[in-house]
Design an enzyme around this catalytic site. Structure first.
Site, PDB file in Angstrom:
ATOM      1  N   ALA A 184       0.756  -1.241   0.070  1.00  0.00           N
ATOM      2  CA  ALA A 184      -0.037   0.022  -0.125  1.00  0.00           C
ATOM      3  C   ALA A 184       0.625   1.185  -0.170  1.00  0.00           C
ATOM      4  O   ALA A 184       2.081   1.239   0.216  1.00  0.00           O
ATOM      5  CB  ALA A 184      -0.906   0.115   1.020  1.00  0.00           C
ATOM      6  N   GLU A 224       1.281   5.564   1.183  1.00  0.00           N
ATOM      7  CA  GLU A 224       0.670   6.640   2.261  1.00  0.00           C
ATOM      8  C   GLU A 224       0.368   8.063   1.415  1.00  0.00           C
ATOM      9  O   GLU A 224       0.094   9.123   2.144  1.00  0.00           O
ATOM     10  CB  GLU A 224       1.467   6.682   3.262  1.00  0.00           C
ATOM     11  CG  GLU A 224       2.843   7.385   2.872  1.00  0.00           C
ATOM     12  CD  GLU A 224       4.065   6.442   2.757  1.00  0.00           C
ATOM     13  OE1 GLU A 224       3.817   5.229   2.153  1.00  0.00           O
ATOM     14  OE2 GLU A 224       5.123   6.807   2.739  1.00  0.00           O
ATOM     15  N   ASN A 225       0.173   8.026   0.127  1.00  0.00           N
ATOM     16  CA  ASN A 225      -0.309   9.442  -0.278  1.00  0.00           C
ATOM     17  C   ASN A 225      -1.120  10.247   0.330  1.00  0.00           C
ATOM     18  O   ASN A 225      -2.195   9.754   1.090  1.00  0.00           O
ATOM     19  CB  ASN A 225      -0.953   9.220  -1.717  1.00  0.00           C
ATOM     20  CG  ASN A 225      -0.251   8.079  -2.351  1.00  0.00           C
ATOM     21  OD1 ASN A 225       0.917   8.163  -2.872  1.00  0.00           O
ATOM     22  ND2 ASN A 225      -1.154   6.994  -2.827  1.00  0.00           N
ATOM     23  N   HIS A 283      -0.328   1.379   9.396  1.00  0.00           N
ATOM     24  CA  HIS A 283       0.740   1.721   8.832  1.00  0.00           C
ATOM     25  C   HIS A 283       0.394   2.799   8.057  1.00  0.00           C
ATOM     26  O   HIS A 283       1.347   3.940   8.093  1.00  0.00           O
ATOM     27  CB  HIS A 283       1.492   0.745   8.110  1.00  0.00           C
ATOM     28  CG  HIS A 283       2.907   1.004   7.487  1.00  0.00           C
ATOM     29  ND1 HIS A 283       3.996   0.489   8.339  1.00  0.00           N
ATOM     30  CD2 HIS A 283       3.270   1.519   6.361  1.00  0.00           C
ATOM     31  CE1 HIS A 283       5.182   1.123   7.563  1.00  0.00           C
ATOM     32  NE2 HIS A 283       4.402   1.581   6.342  1.00  0.00           N
ATOM     33  N   GLU A 284      -0.249   2.660   6.935  1.00  0.00           N
ATOM     34  CA  GLU A 284      -0.224   3.939   6.086  1.00  0.00           C
ATOM     35  C   GLU A 284      -0.895   5.017   6.688  1.00  0.00           C
ATOM     36  O   GLU A 284      -0.553   6.252   6.503  1.00  0.00           O
ATOM     37  CB  GLU A 284      -1.192   3.634   4.738  1.00  0.00           C
ATOM     38  CG  GLU A 284      -0.685   2.091   4.137  1.00  0.00           C
ATOM     39  CD  GLU A 284       0.614   2.254   3.825  1.00  0.00           C
ATOM     40  OE1 GLU A 284       1.084   3.084   3.575  1.00  0.00           O
ATOM     41  OE2 GLU A 284       1.320   1.057   3.617  1.00  0.00           O
TER      42      GLU A 284
HETATM   43  N1  PHE Z   1       5.663   3.530   1.487  1.00  0.00           N
HETATM   44  C1  PHE Z   1       5.078   2.451   1.335  1.00  0.00           C
HETATM   45  C2  PHE Z   1       4.718   1.913   2.565  1.00  0.00           C
HETATM   46  O1  PHE Z   1       4.238   2.156   3.369  1.00  0.00           O
HETATM   47  C3  PHE Z   1       5.744   1.349   0.321  1.00  0.00           C
HETATM   48  C4  PHE Z   1       5.740   1.419  -0.954  1.00  0.00           C
HETATM   49  C5  PHE Z   1       7.088   1.858  -1.461  1.00  0.00           C
HETATM   50  C6  PHE Z   1       4.719   1.391  -1.783  1.00  0.00           C
HETATM   51  C7  PHE Z   1       7.488   1.975  -2.765  1.00  0.00           C
HETATM   52  C8  PHE Z   1       4.918   1.564  -2.986  1.00  0.00           C
HETATM   53  C9  PHE Z   1       6.159   2.129  -3.695  1.00  0.00           C
HETATM   54  O2  PHE Z   1       5.314   1.350   3.338  1.00  0.00           O
HETATM   55 ZN    ZN Z   2       5.513   2.694   5.217  1.00  0.00          ZN
END
Ligand code: PHE
Ligand code: ZN
Length: 888
Positions: free
Chosen positions: A275, A277-278, A310-311
């Protein structure tokens, strides 16, 4: 390794170094995007207001914008169109010299979402559009300084056909919308919080929306929406519940309130990770968000709750306070994993969660630390950042944060977090800034501790205890060493929190007094190991104690202490710390299994000592232990963990030994397993809570053991469960144990399962995975056949993970078949996948990077395949990095 025709990675021109970090020459204050969505040709117009960065190193650096696979159709500076000789586009960068200090830039590009199989940037999934911009995907949408230390305010207008794409979403709040004469409509979104480009997102499609709301601690009403494809409309409840739990938990635990008036979740079928977190618009892999009891297992429910958490938690740890550069990835990921782990622990069972997390760390992160891909929590170089979304950055990163809490205490930790968020809100910072906030809030010096961020490898802590009855003193000597990792021959000592208790012969923890303390107090201590070797003297100890060390796994180290089987059995039965109790059982099982591995290798008849069986029986039949803890205690260490414990991995002997112990326990304890199975097999309707999950887990553990015997009674239990089950947890448990046997019923039930669920892609993923995970000798053949199954899709990461990933990464004995067929299969898949989706290809190939751990024959076979990949024309830098470092 000159014979591979490529330079070694250290000198690869594409390598990025932390030491080369420089602040950006220009900052972007605002970006206004207009995106006319069309699968074949999407037109992106971007308007940037740009300012020279006062913190830039040189006053005359040009403006550099990143761009990849873009067709540039227009470029205007302060309204004036540039001709082609007034700018340069080279190696993924658009360079503009001699710009004024304040300037407006307009850029028009055309992109092709329908050809985007890498799933980075803007792409098409089924009938919808979606984006993935972390880490460097925004540069596939438009030219932009695509680095996290450039934070801008976004206004985004989406334009699309109204019938096909009635829903148009982006970050922040919807501010305006309208219709056009040509059947298209548009919606404008505004995000008031400056953010890095990796947090940008858009979604468009014909989606069902379920709405809910949450009242924040300050009394604001937040609208919650989840968007899914219409056929999934009945699968949203658990995600929304989890989201509300997460929002409440972050308020109560960290004092963090949500900041926008709307928060949206979206499910998509094609997604590289779990997933994303946008800001205000979290996008989820459908498998990590959708659930009903009929289609999702307890493990799925659990996982969804933690990923939603988490997100959501990223909104503070990642979005409001973000990373200065990608070397700091663990700043947001390690911290956020720590936060989601604690969230799950608080909502379910704390010890069960801790055991699961440590299991994952030991079987995957320790293995990574022992491989050519070992890297520090804060890496100091990379070729492709996508390769660093690893168990080291995420899970070891979380352990590093947990150790900080262990060292400064819970109150100190909360103060440190408050200071960190207050100091750095709206900034892009480093792991050093995080540690500095912890130090400043508590006045505790963590300078030595920071080596956990810069030194790779799993430290080995050796412990030796000596009791002197005369002086009533228990002397504990702890020492540490850390094996070399690539680029780091020698390590300086780590600052390691080691939690200790001393147990008497009944298992009671003694009140403690360390030499130098003025009174006896408490029954445990957080010892701090800082030197190569240190002694700790406990005084006033009346009888010889058993030391319970590294309680709760207080540091991510390997602990070496010579323990007899009796001592381990004692701790397994008596340690009041549930984690250490489980751990003693695992050590006992590992010692036993590794002994059996040697017996297999010598061609001896295998024998399992009664003492071992009795220890497991006592735990199985324990009347007061939590059923979930019993399940974890009776789950033998995995084949990959046993591999990690071996000097040279003998996959066949490990498999044989483990099957043998399973069968022995099943035979000896058959009646108990059957009895406990029936006692926990009620007809209760599905509930997602710790108690119901615990019951199902123990029942299905018993079923698994029963199925290790080929008694008719066991089969009947399994078939009955398959006929009667009304939840996926029970169905899948029965079907996976059945899939280990080549009975005619196996294919019948697999066939029926497929018929029943063929319309549901998430369930079909499970169907693929069960078959790929079978220990039957013809599994690879079956996997190859399934590649041609109509439900398999090579462009869908979930399918690739379910079938190919499961076989190559989680079926050790079949993947590592001595004839090398598994390796050749993997290589063929990697080479094909690399052209479609490099991130997925690189993840798959990483399983070959541990080749040095195996026997000479397998080493040769694996190396041959790695070289075959390296010599293929035009491999991606993702795959190149993993393969070349593996061979180095
Ligand atoms: N940042 C996302 C997460 O919560 C992971 C992710 C990284 C998703 C790269 C897509 C591309 O952890
Ligand atoms: Zn993350």
């Amino acid at each position: 390794m000159a014979d591979f025709g490529k330079d070694s990675t250290a000198s690869d021109p594409r390598t990025q170094y932390l030491k080369d970090y420089q602040p950006p020459a220009y900052l972007v204050e605002d970006i206004t995007l207009r995106i006319e969505l069309d699968p074949a040709a999407t037109r992106v117009t971007s308007r940037l207001t740009i300012k020279r960065n006062p913190a830039a190193q040189a006053p005359d650096q040009p403006l550099q914008l990143d761009g990849q696979e873009l067709e540039l159709t227009a470029l205007r500076v302060d309204g004036i169109a540039l001709t082609e000789n007034e700018y340069q586009v080279e190696e993924g960068k658009l360079v503009l010299e001699d710009l004024p200090d304040d300037v407006t830039l307009e850029i028009e590009t055309v992109i092709h979402p329908d050809r985007n199989t890498a799933l980075e940037g803007l792409y098409v999934s089924g009938d919808m559009f979606c984006t993935q911009c972390e880490a460097e995907g925004f540069r596939r949408i438009t030219f932009f300084p695509d680095r996290p230390d450039v934070m801008a305010r976004y206004t985004t207008t989406l334009v699309a056909d109204k019938n096909r794409y009635p829903v148009l979403l982006s970050n922040g709040n919807p501010v305006e919308q309208g219709e056009m004469d040509d059947g298209r409509h548009w919606v404008s979104w505004q995000d008031p919080f400056p953010k890095p480009s990796y947090l940008f997102a858009l979604v468009a499609g014909d989606l069902f929306c379920r709405e809910d709301s949450f009242q924040t601690c300050s009394g604001r009403q937040v609208t919650l929406k989840i968007f899914v494809e219409h056929e999934n409309r009945h699968k949203c409840a658990h995600a929304l519940d989890s989201l509300k739990q997460a929002m409440k938990w972050d308020e109560e635990t960290y004092g963090r309130e949500y900041d926008l008036d709307i928060f949206m979740l979206v499910a998509v079928n094609d997604f590289n990770m779990g997933a994303m977190e946008n800001k205000g618009l979290n996008i989820f892999n459908a498998s990590c968000v959708l659930a009903t009891p009929e289609t999702a297992t307890d493990a799925d429910y659990y996982n969804i709750q933690s990923i939603i958490g988490h997100e959501y938690f990223h909104n503070w740890s990642g979005n409001r306070v973000t990373c200065r550069d990608w070397f700091q990835l663990s700043l947001k990921e390690g911290f956020t994993v720590f936060r989601d782990q604690e969230f799950s622990a608080d909502l379910n069972s704390r010890p069960v969660k801790r055991i699961a997390d440590v299991n994952l760390l030991r079987s995957h992160q320790f293995a990574q630390d022992a491989s050519p891909m070992a890297h520090p929590v804060r890496p100091d170089s990379y070729i492709e950042i996508s390769n660093f979304y690893t168990v080291t950055v995420y899970n070891k990163g979380a352990e590093v944060v947990r150790m900080i809490r262990n060292l400064i205490g819970s109150d100190g930790f909360r103060k440190g977090c408050d200071l960190y968020f207050q100091r750095h809100d709206g900034q892009a910072v480093t792991t050093d800034d995080f540690v500095a906030a912890m130090e400043d809030a508590t006045d505790i010096d963590l300078s030595q501790f920071k080596r956990w961020y810069s030194q790779a490898g799993t430290p080995l802590v050796s412990a030796a205890g000596h009791y002197d009855a005369q002086t009533e003193c228990y002397q504990l000597t702890l020492s540490q060493q850390c094996p070399p990792t690539p680029g780091q021959e020698l390590k300086a000592p780590f600052h390691i929190p080691v939690e200790v208790a001393l147990l008497d012969t009944t298992g009671r923890a003694l009140a403690l007094k360390l030499e130098g303390e003025n009174a006896t107090s408490g029954t445990h201590r957080m010892l701090e190991l800082r030197e190569n070797s240190q002694q700790f003297n406990f005084v006033g100890v009346k009888t010889s104690p058993v030391a319970s060390l590294l309680r709760g796994f207080s540091a991510p180290v390997k602990l070496d202490m010579a323990r007899s089987d009796e001592e381990l059995a004692f701790l397994f039965a008596n340690d009041p710390d549930p984690f250490n109790r489980w751990d003693a059982g695992q050590r006992l099982a590992s010692q036993t299994l590794l002994q059996l591995v040697r017996q297999v290798q010598h061609g001896d008849t295998l024998t399992l000592e009664d003492r071992f069986i009795h220890a497991f029986q006592a735990t199985l039949e324990h009347s007061t232990l939590d059923a979930a803890l019993i399940t974890q205690a009776l789950t033998l260490p995995s084949e990959s963990y046993l591999a990690d414990q071996s000097d040279s991995v003998d996959v066949d002997a490990i498999h044989t030994a483990r099957v043998f112990v399973h069968q022995q326990l099943a035979d000896h304890l058959f009646d108990s397993f059957l009895d406990i199975y029936h006692r926990h097999n009620d007809d209760e309707s599905y509930r997602f809570d710790a108690a119901s999950m615990a019951k199902r887990s123990l029942k299905n553990l018993c079923l698994g053991y029963l199925m290790e015997t080929i008694r008719g009674e066991a089969r009947n239990v399994c078939f009955t469960q398959l006929e009667k089950s009304h939840n996926m947890t029970d169905t899948l448990a029965a079907l996976s144990s059945l899939a280990q046997h080549d009975w005619s019923e196996t294919d019948d039930y697999l066939q029926r399962f497929y018929q029943q669920w063929q319309h549901d892609p998430q369930v079909i993923d499970k169907w693929f995975a069960i078959q790929a995970g079978s220990r039957l000798p013809d599994t690879l053949q079956r996997v190859k056949t399934l590649l041609n199954h109509p439900a398999f899709r090579f462009t869908n990461p979930n399918k690739v993970r379910a079938l190919i990933g499961r076989f190559c990464m989680a079926n050790q004995v079949r993947f590592h078949a001595a004839d090398g067929e598994g390796y050749r299969f993997l290589t063929d898949q990697v080479l094909a996948l690399d052209k479609i989706n490099p991130q997925m290809a690189a993840r798959l190939v990483s399983t070959l990077s541990r080749w040095r751990r195996f026997d000479a024959n397998r080493q040769d076979l694996m190396q041959t395949e790695l070289k075959r990949i390296l010599s293929a024309p035009e491999i991606s830098k993702d795959t190149f990095e993993i393969v070349s470092k593996s061979l180095d």
